[in-house]
Write a protein that holds these residues in place. Structure first.
Motif, PDB file in Angstrom:
ATOM      1  N   ASN A 167      44.530  93.931  62.930  1.00  0.00           N
ATOM      2  CA  ASN A 167      44.486  92.454  63.550  1.00  0.00           C
ATOM      3  C   ASN A 167      43.320  91.967  64.209  1.00  0.00           C
ATOM      4  O   ASN A 167      43.160  91.234  65.259  1.00  0.00           O
ATOM      5  CB  ASN A 167      45.606  92.569  64.918  1.00  0.00           C
ATOM      6  N   TYR A 168      42.372  91.850  63.133  1.00  0.00           N
ATOM      7  CA  TYR A 168      41.177  91.555  63.263  1.00  0.00           C
ATOM      8  C   TYR A 168      40.827  90.020  62.951  1.00  0.00           C
ATOM      9  O   TYR A 168      41.509  89.850  61.753  1.00  0.00           O
ATOM     10  CB  TYR A 168      40.080  92.508  62.974  1.00  0.00           C
ATOM     11  N   VAL A 169      40.037  89.376  63.630  1.00  0.00           N
ATOM     12  CA  VAL A 169      39.625  88.038  63.005  1.00  0.00           C
ATOM     13  C   VAL A 169      38.089  88.026  62.449  1.00  0.00           C
ATOM     14  O   VAL A 169      37.333  88.664  63.151  1.00  0.00           O
ATOM     15  CB  VAL A 169      39.465  87.192  64.326  1.00  0.00           C
ATOM     16  N   ALA A 170      37.881  87.758  61.259  1.00  0.00           N
ATOM     17  CA  ALA A 170      36.919  87.787  60.598  1.00  0.00           C
ATOM     18  C   ALA A 170      36.220  86.370  60.716  1.00  0.00           C
ATOM     19  O   ALA A 170      36.464  85.225  60.777  1.00  0.00           O
ATOM     20  CB  ALA A 170      36.981  87.891  58.913  1.00  0.00           C
ATOM     21  N   PHE A 171      34.809  86.527  61.399  1.00  0.00           N
ATOM     22  CA  PHE A 171      34.005  85.212  61.767  1.00  0.00           C
ATOM     23  C   PHE A 171      32.929  85.270  60.932  1.00  0.00           C
ATOM     24  O   PHE A 171      32.086  85.933  60.752  1.00  0.00           O
ATOM     25  CB  PHE A 171      33.712  85.326  63.163  1.00  0.00           C
ATOM     26  N   ILE A 172      32.641  84.443  59.867  1.00  0.00           N
ATOM     27  CA  ILE A 172      31.755  84.318  58.887  1.00  0.00           C
ATOM     28  C   ILE A 172      30.640  83.367  59.553  1.00  0.00           C
ATOM     29  O   ILE A 172      30.887  82.129  59.930  1.00  0.00           O
ATOM     30  CB  ILE A 172      32.212  83.652  57.840  1.00  0.00           C
ATOM     31  N   ILE A 173      29.598  83.957  59.983  1.00  0.00           N
ATOM     32  CA  ILE A 173      28.548  83.174  60.723  1.00  0.00           C
ATOM     33  C   ILE A 173      27.653  82.745  59.968  1.00  0.00           C
ATOM     34  O   ILE A 173      26.554  81.836  60.454  1.00  0.00           O
ATOM     35  CB  ILE A 173      28.018  83.957  62.046  1.00  0.00           C
ATOM     36  N   GLY A 174      27.419  82.967  58.834  1.00  0.00           N
ATOM     37  CA  GLY A 174      26.309  82.603  57.961  1.00  0.00           C
ATOM     38  C   GLY A 174      26.485  81.034  57.126  1.00  0.00           C
ATOM     39  O   GLY A 174      27.630  80.901  57.005  1.00  0.00           O
ATOM     40  N   ALA A 175      25.631  80.672  56.591  1.00  0.00           N
ATOM     41  CA  ALA A 175      25.510  79.498  55.962  1.00  0.00           C
ATOM     42  C   ALA A 175      24.029  79.165  55.565  1.00  0.00           C
ATOM     43  O   ALA A 175      23.297  79.398  56.325  1.00  0.00           O
ATOM     44  CB  ALA A 175      26.184  78.312  56.573  1.00  0.00           C
ATOM     45  N   THR A 176      23.914  78.451  54.457  1.00  0.00           N
ATOM     46  CA  THR A 176      22.443  78.344  54.029  1.00  0.00           C
ATOM     47  C   THR A 176      21.750  77.472  54.916  1.00  0.00           C
ATOM     48  O   THR A 176      20.501  77.832  54.964  1.00  0.00           O
ATOM     49  CB  THR A 176      22.731  77.629  52.416  1.00  0.00           C
ATOM     50  N   HIS A 177      22.191  76.367  55.533  1.00  0.00           N
ATOM     51  CA  HIS A 177      21.129  75.770  56.431  1.00  0.00           C
ATOM     52  C   HIS A 177      21.780  75.738  57.630  1.00  0.00           C
ATOM     53  O   HIS A 177      22.823  75.761  57.949  1.00  0.00           O
ATOM     54  CB  HIS A 177      21.385  74.121  55.505  1.00  0.00           C
ATOM     55  N   PHE A 178      20.781  75.415  58.707  1.00  0.00           N
ATOM     56  CA  PHE A 178      20.895  75.283  59.862  1.00  0.00           C
ATOM     57  C   PHE A 178      21.921  74.329  60.549  1.00  0.00           C
ATOM     58  O   PHE A 178      22.900  74.638  61.300  1.00  0.00           O
ATOM     59  CB  PHE A 178      19.607  74.923  60.609  1.00  0.00           C
ATOM     60  N   THR A 179      22.245  73.270  59.738  1.00  0.00           N
ATOM     61  CA  THR A 179      23.207  72.172  60.491  1.00  0.00           C
ATOM     62  C   THR A 179      24.481  72.387  59.876  1.00  0.00           C
ATOM     63  O   THR A 179      25.536  71.943  60.454  1.00  0.00           O
ATOM     64  CB  THR A 179      22.846  70.853  59.819  1.00  0.00           C
ATOM     65  N   CYS A 292      26.703  59.457  63.313  1.00  0.00           N
ATOM     66  CA  CYS A 292      25.444  60.242  62.431  1.00  0.00           C
ATOM     67  C   CYS A 292      26.028  61.155  61.716  1.00  0.00           C
ATOM     68  O   CYS A 292      25.194  61.949  60.944  1.00  0.00           O
ATOM     69  CB  CYS A 292      24.485  60.922  63.571  1.00  0.00           C
ATOM     70  N   ARG A 293      27.425  61.420  61.466  1.00  0.00           N
ATOM     71  CA  ARG A 293      27.893  62.428  60.751  1.00  0.00           C
ATOM     72  C   ARG A 293      28.615  61.946  59.395  1.00  0.00           C
ATOM     73  O   ARG A 293      29.450  61.072  59.834  1.00  0.00           O
ATOM     74  CB  ARG A 293      28.698  63.452  61.520  1.00  0.00           C
ATOM     75  N   PRO A 294      28.302  62.417  58.163  1.00  0.00           N
ATOM     76  CA  PRO A 294      27.345  63.423  57.885  1.00  0.00           C
ATOM     77  C   PRO A 294      25.997  63.006  57.637  1.00  0.00           C
ATOM     78  O   PRO A 294      25.657  61.616  57.395  1.00  0.00           O
ATOM     79  CB  PRO A 294      28.003  63.723  56.494  1.00  0.00           C
ATOM     80  N   CYS A 295      25.219  63.808  58.140  1.00  0.00           N
ATOM     81  CA  CYS A 295      23.646  63.680  57.863  1.00  0.00           C
ATOM     82  C   CYS A 295      23.168  64.087  56.609  1.00  0.00           C
ATOM     83  O   CYS A 295      21.852  63.737  56.212  1.00  0.00           O
ATOM     84  CB  CYS A 295      23.047  64.247  59.067  1.00  0.00           C
ATOM     85  N   SER A 296      23.962  64.803  55.941  1.00  0.00           N
ATOM     86  CA  SER A 296      23.348  65.217  54.514  1.00  0.00           C
ATOM     87  C   SER A 296      24.785  65.699  53.866  1.00  0.00           C
ATOM     88  O   SER A 296      25.813  66.015  54.270  1.00  0.00           O
ATOM     89  CB  SER A 296      22.338  66.238  54.770  1.00  0.00           C
ATOM     90  N   LYS A 297      24.546  65.832  52.400  1.00  0.00           N
ATOM     91  CA  LYS A 297      25.678  66.368  51.517  1.00  0.00           C
ATOM     92  C   LYS A 297      25.612  67.705  51.538  1.00  0.00           C
ATOM     93  O   LYS A 297      26.603  68.517  51.772  1.00  0.00           O
ATOM     94  CB  LYS A 297      25.430  65.821  50.223  1.00  0.00           C
ATOM     95  N   PHE A 298      24.358  68.616  51.618  1.00  0.00           N
ATOM     96  CA  PHE A 298      24.424  69.917  51.511  1.00  0.00           C
ATOM     97  C   PHE A 298      23.891  70.660  52.761  1.00  0.00           C
ATOM     98  O   PHE A 298      23.914  72.021  52.857  1.00  0.00           O
ATOM     99  CB  PHE A 298      23.648  70.352  50.307  1.00  0.00           C
ATOM    100  N   GLY A 299      23.405  69.869  53.953  1.00  0.00           N
ATOM    101  CA  GLY A 299      22.765  70.612  55.094  1.00  0.00           C
ATOM    102  C   GLY A 299      21.430  70.484  55.074  1.00  0.00           C
ATOM    103  O   GLY A 299      20.695  70.336  54.239  1.00  0.00           O
ATOM    104  N   LEU A 300      20.829  70.554  56.505  1.00  0.00           N
ATOM    105  CA  LEU A 300      19.277  70.469  56.648  1.00  0.00           C
ATOM    106  C   LEU A 300      18.922  71.621  57.530  1.00  0.00           C
ATOM    107  O   LEU A 300      19.642  72.289  58.105  1.00  0.00           O
ATOM    108  CB  LEU A 300      19.116  69.138  57.293  1.00  0.00           C
ATOM    109  N   GLU A 301      17.770  71.649  57.822  1.00  0.00           N
ATOM    110  CA  GLU A 301      17.046  72.734  58.400  1.00  0.00           C
ATOM    111  C   GLU A 301      17.063  72.560  59.914  1.00  0.00           C
ATOM    112  O   GLU A 301      16.676  73.247  60.608  1.00  0.00           O
ATOM    113  CB  GLU A 301      15.791  73.012  57.805  1.00  0.00           C
TER     114      GLU A 301
END
Length: 326
Positions: A167-179, A292-301
């Motif tokens: 009964n665990y919840v998987a929390f995926i905290i990664g992504a390529t860009h900061f935003t 202001c959203r979205p500010c980019s298509k793929f994410g920003l730093e």
């Protein structure tokens, strides 16, 4: 339709975009009797099609494009299905002279939608957009989820402590860009409201973040970031009771297993790219409406305006309620 067609499907990157080609490959193989389906991608994304039963041969982009073109010429394909539509695929089609069908990116509409904050691109899923590319062959969407095949026989006992094996919840905290990523303080606050064990997933790039989250939360959280391979992380996602994740490849791969998903979006929006959860019975797309959203298509730093409201104002209770309702 003629039997025995030999078809090359091309998509070079990225993880999420390639994952969404799998229904097209499956439908081509199942709906065209005797067809041979080949797939061409970058070596870095080979793992997505490893063990896929609908691909007869996987080709990898070579260091020299001319070498790749020579290999394709030698393959004597009947059709190229170009699901990338960039300069390299244009050169491949031009130099080989093979009949082709090309994915329409709607680049201008996407750019105008982003710059003018207008909804000029219909919220059609990327799978459906890809499927239009093969409709001339009489191939139709089968309505089934994406495909991903785990490579090894993993067990929860090998990968998780006893306290986190049920009964665990998987929390995926990664992504390529900061935003695309939620601040650690926000993740910590949400996890404190979750009444179940939480497994943090991500690569070495977010290990320091995960260490901070684990230190704040103690034994409720198991930090698997940087400890598990991608294949092991996919296995852990497939066995989770719920998945929380951002706009990143592992969150999209989770859709292959029909696990309930809370897909959280910051500076990017799923409608623009057509990558909202696909064929998942229990999925929530969570984001904050802002001018202001979205500010980019793929994410920003970094947040262009400095306030990062798109993540800081995500409703925590909504995410926690999703996780707690097992």
């Amino acid at each position: 339709m003629d039997k025995g067609l030999k078809i090359l499907v091309i998509r070079f990157s990225s993880m999420g975009d390639i994952i969404y080609t799998t229904p097209i490959v499956r439908c081509l193989k199942q709906q065209l009797p005797g067809a041979q389906i080949h797939f061409l991608t970058k070596p870095a994304f080979k793992y997505i099609y490893d063990n896929n039963p609908y691909v007869d041969e996987l080709h990898l982009l070579k260091g020299s494009l001319s070498d790749t073109i020579d290999e394709i010429r030698a393959g004597q394909f009947d059709y190229i299905i170009d699901l990338h539509n960039n300069l390299r695929t244009a050169l491949i089609k031009l130099k080989t002279g093979i009949k082709s069908s090309t994915y329409k990116k709607q680049t201008v509409r996407k750019w105008l939608s982003l710059k003018l904050r207008l909804k000029l691109v219909p919220p059609t899923h990327l799978v459906e957009r890809y499927m239009q590319t093969v409709s001339f062959l009489g191939v139709k969407n089968d309505g089934l989820p994406i495909d991903y095949y785990i490579k090894a026989n993993h067990t929860l006992q090998q990968l998780l402590p006893p306290s986190h094996q049920q009964n665990y919840v998987a929390f995926i905290i990664g992504a390529t860009h900061f935003t695309k990523r939620m601040p650690n303080s926000k993740i910590i606050s949400i996890c404190r409201q979750i009444n179940h064990p939480v497994v943090l997933l991500g690569g070495n790039d977010v290990k320091a973040n995960a260490d901070e989250i684990e230190a704040a939360l103690g034994p409720q959280v198991y930090n698997a970031c940087g400890k598990t391979s991608l294949d092991e992380s996919v296995f852990l996602v497939s066995k989770a009771k719920k998945v929380i994740g951002f706009d990143t490849g592992l969150t999209h791969i989770a859709e292959a297993f029909n696990v309930p998903i809370a897909s959280i979006w910051g500076g990017t929006v799923p409608e623009l790219l057509g990558v909202q959860p696909y064929q998942v019975k229990d999925a929530q797309v969570i984001g904050v409406e802002l001018p202001c959203r979205p500010c980019s298509k793929f994410g920003l730093e970094k947040c262009p305006l400095g306030h990062f409201k798109c993540m800081n104002e995500i409703p925590e209770q909504e995410v926690a309620t999703f996780a707690n309702n097992l």
